[in-house]
Write a protein that holds these residues in place. Sequence first.
Motif, PDB file in Angstrom:
ATOM      1  N   ALA A   1      33.030  25.725  84.936  1.00  0.00           N
ATOM      2  CA  ALA A   1      32.321  24.612  84.295  1.00  0.00           C
ATOM      3  C   ALA A   1      32.915  23.278  84.716  1.00  0.00           C
ATOM      4  O   ALA A   1      32.190  22.310  84.989  1.00  0.00           O
ATOM      5  CB  ALA A   1      32.375  24.765  82.777  1.00  0.00           C
TER       6      ALA A   1
ATOM      7  N   ARG B   1      31.822  22.502  88.299  1.00  0.00           N
ATOM      8  CA  ARG B   1      30.433  22.040  88.353  1.00  0.00           C
ATOM      9  C   ARG B   1      30.307  20.642  87.767  1.00  0.00           C
ATOM     10  O   ARG B   1      29.562  19.806  88.287  1.00  0.00           O
ATOM     11  CB  ARG B   1      29.510  23.008  87.595  1.00  0.00           C
ATOM     12  CG  ARG B   1      29.383  24.384  88.240  1.00  0.00           C
ATOM     13  CD  ARG B   1      28.219  25.166  87.629  1.00  0.00           C
ATOM     14  NE  ARG B   1      28.348  25.341  86.185  1.00  0.00           N
ATOM     15  CZ  ARG B   1      28.977  26.349  85.611  1.00  0.00           C
ATOM     16  NH1 ARG B   1      29.561  27.281  86.356  1.00  0.00           N
ATOM     17  NH2 ARG B   1      29.036  26.448  84.290  1.00  0.00           N
TER      18      ARG B   1
ATOM     19  N   TRP C   1      28.859  31.734  78.091  1.00  0.00           N
ATOM     20  CA  TRP C   1      29.159  31.297  76.730  1.00  0.00           C
ATOM     21  C   TRP C   1      28.852  32.354  75.675  1.00  0.00           C
ATOM     22  O   TRP C   1      29.738  32.732  74.896  1.00  0.00           O
ATOM     23  CB  TRP C   1      28.452  29.983  76.440  1.00  0.00           C
ATOM     24  CG  TRP C   1      28.687  29.419  75.074  1.00  0.00           C
ATOM     25  CD1 TRP C   1      27.773  29.230  74.084  1.00  0.00           C
ATOM     26  CD2 TRP C   1      29.938  28.952  74.530  1.00  0.00           C
ATOM     27  NE1 TRP C   1      28.353  28.680  72.973  1.00  0.00           N
ATOM     28  CE2 TRP C   1      29.683  28.493  73.226  1.00  0.00           C
ATOM     29  CE3 TRP C   1      31.232  28.885  75.038  1.00  0.00           C
ATOM     30  CZ2 TRP C   1      30.684  27.979  72.404  1.00  0.00           C
ATOM     31  CZ3 TRP C   1      32.231  28.373  74.218  1.00  0.00           C
ATOM     32  CH2 TRP C   1      31.954  27.929  72.919  1.00  0.00           C
TER      33      TRP C   1
ATOM     34  N   GLU D   1      28.494  22.019  80.507  1.00  0.00           N
ATOM     35  CA  GLU D   1      28.310  23.107  81.471  1.00  0.00           C
ATOM     36  C   GLU D   1      28.701  24.452  80.853  1.00  0.00           C
ATOM     37  O   GLU D   1      28.024  25.463  81.049  1.00  0.00           O
ATOM     38  CB  GLU D   1      29.151  22.849  82.717  1.00  0.00           C
ATOM     39  CG  GLU D   1      28.617  21.771  83.639  1.00  0.00           C
ATOM     40  CD  GLU D   1      27.473  22.262  84.516  1.00  0.00           C
ATOM     41  OE1 GLU D   1      27.154  23.468  84.464  1.00  0.00           O
ATOM     42  OE2 GLU D   1      26.883  21.443  85.237  1.00  0.00           O
ATOM     43  N   LEU D   2      29.791  24.465  80.107  1.00  0.00           N
ATOM     44  CA  LEU D   2      30.277  25.717  79.528  1.00  0.00           C
ATOM     45  C   LEU D   2      29.296  26.282  78.513  1.00  0.00           C
ATOM     46  O   LEU D   2      28.913  27.458  78.596  1.00  0.00           O
ATOM     47  CB  LEU D   2      31.641  25.484  78.868  1.00  0.00           C
ATOM     48  CG  LEU D   2      32.245  26.698  78.157  1.00  0.00           C
ATOM     49  CD1 LEU D   2      32.550  27.817  79.142  1.00  0.00           C
ATOM     50  CD2 LEU D   2      33.514  26.293  77.395  1.00  0.00           C
TER      51      LEU D   2
ATOM     52  N   SER E   1      26.086  27.822  79.910  1.00  0.00           N
ATOM     53  CA  SER E   1      26.184  28.883  80.908  1.00  0.00           C
ATOM     54  C   SER E   1      25.989  30.259  80.279  1.00  0.00           C
ATOM     55  O   SER E   1      26.215  30.444  79.076  1.00  0.00           O
ATOM     56  CB  SER E   1      27.558  28.834  81.589  1.00  0.00           C
ATOM     57  OG  SER E   1      28.570  29.283  80.700  1.00  0.00           O
TER      58      SER E   1
ATOM     59  N   ALA F   1      35.421  30.910  83.063  1.00  0.00           N
ATOM     60  CA  ALA F   1      34.194  30.156  82.780  1.00  0.00           C
ATOM     61  C   ALA F   1      34.486  28.668  82.644  1.00  0.00           C
ATOM     62  O   ALA F   1      33.701  27.823  83.104  1.00  0.00           O
ATOM     63  CB  ALA F   1      33.541  30.687  81.497  1.00  0.00           C
TER      64      ALA F   1
END
Length: 478
Positions: A137, A140, A368, A361-362, A365, A133
């Motif tokens: 992230a 992105r 998370w 981003e993380l 998402s 993840a």
Amino acid sequence: MHERSSVGELATILRGEIDRYSPGEKLPSSRALVERFRVSPVTVSRALGALAAEGLVVTRPGAGAFRAEPRTPVAAVGDTSWQEVALSAEADRELVPRAVDASGVLVTLAAPPTGVVEFNGGYLHPSLQPERAMAAALARAGRRPGAWGRPPVDGLPELRAWFARETGGAVTPAEVLVTAGGQSALTTALRALAPPGAPVLVESPTYPGMLAVARASGLRPVPVPIDAEGVRPELLASAFAATGARVLVCQPLFQNPTGAVLSEPRRREVLRIARAAGAFVVEDDFARRMAHEDAGPLPPTLTAQDPDGVVVHVFSLTKVTSPSLRVGALVARGPVLERLRAIQVVDSFFVPRPLQEAALELVGSPAWPRHLRSVAAELRSRREAMTTALATRLPSLRLAHVPSGGYHLWLRLPEGADETALLSAALRTGVAVAPGRPYFCAEPPAGHLRLSFAGVAGAAEIAEGVRRLAVACDEVLA
């Protein structure tokens, strides 16, 4: 086998074989090394990277790895003895000491030798980290417009808004500063709130990294004992009165190292006592996202219960993600916010924008909440595995409190036990543990150990580590 162990072992083998090749000659391809040693391509890449860092090989993208040309002779070692005088000539007159004892911090940061069970770690094992993840992230984040530009000095507005929501209460994004992790936030807070030479009240025992920060800032840590319900209000009031301190640093939730949770009546008392003393409370909320599956509802942050700006809140994403995702926040209201901002800007300008974008981003998402649920379940399972193993093999080590959050257990040694000798014996048997002494800023009441169950691979390694520790205890405590 741990990935890190595989990397070290492969690097050792390749280092021993390097003389088979002439300078400039190509080494076997990565694919050949993967097949020969039955390791992953990542392991091969990291092992070759280690040799490249040593100057033994040169890697060329698309071409492979080659033996490096012989190094030029190393220049003669200079005489640095003059520095002893320069660094200590005026030590007795220093208000802020330049020499800092970081041994208590390094215990949890230094990697032990290959094959040693790491009960001394301060971070999640790679198998618990959201690596996939985080990689997604970061990818992105790198594509976001302006991702590599200069960020606002206070942090990205969207990330500050997220930190404000997570802190709770009436906190607004304008009261949040994004920091380079929790340690940086603690450093900024202590420098902002107390002048060099001033006392600062700390829980006893407490996190060695905070004690190191306080001393490096020229402050005098003063211990206030805690029990299973957190800091003791009557002793806190006496400490404020006796010292004139204007700062208390505390970890109200899953305190490090005891795992204690500040009870609701004491939460109100701590805020009242600090307010009456005209003092700030630095709330280090490091473990909120490391609650175990059976923890139940968590109390709100102290900040959420504080309308008067008594609390300066420290928040970090690092512990529950990766030691390299060093993104955190300071939350404060009132004039102190401007002082915090000024110190942070002078020290570091700002947190790199790509890292802030990746953090945003993380946490936004779908991965998370899944990660937090996974960590909660795993930490509970590992805690139970460790407490069971300790009760079976080491009943002489006293575990006063079994926490429902955090990543470690705090054990008291039998009366008269030699903590230093036990640490050495444990390392000889193949297990690294954190000593208790660095957690006290004054004389400790007894020997202690802190055992982390989050930095190992799982229940089997926990059982093996406790078995090895039992062997060491038989040698030292018998």
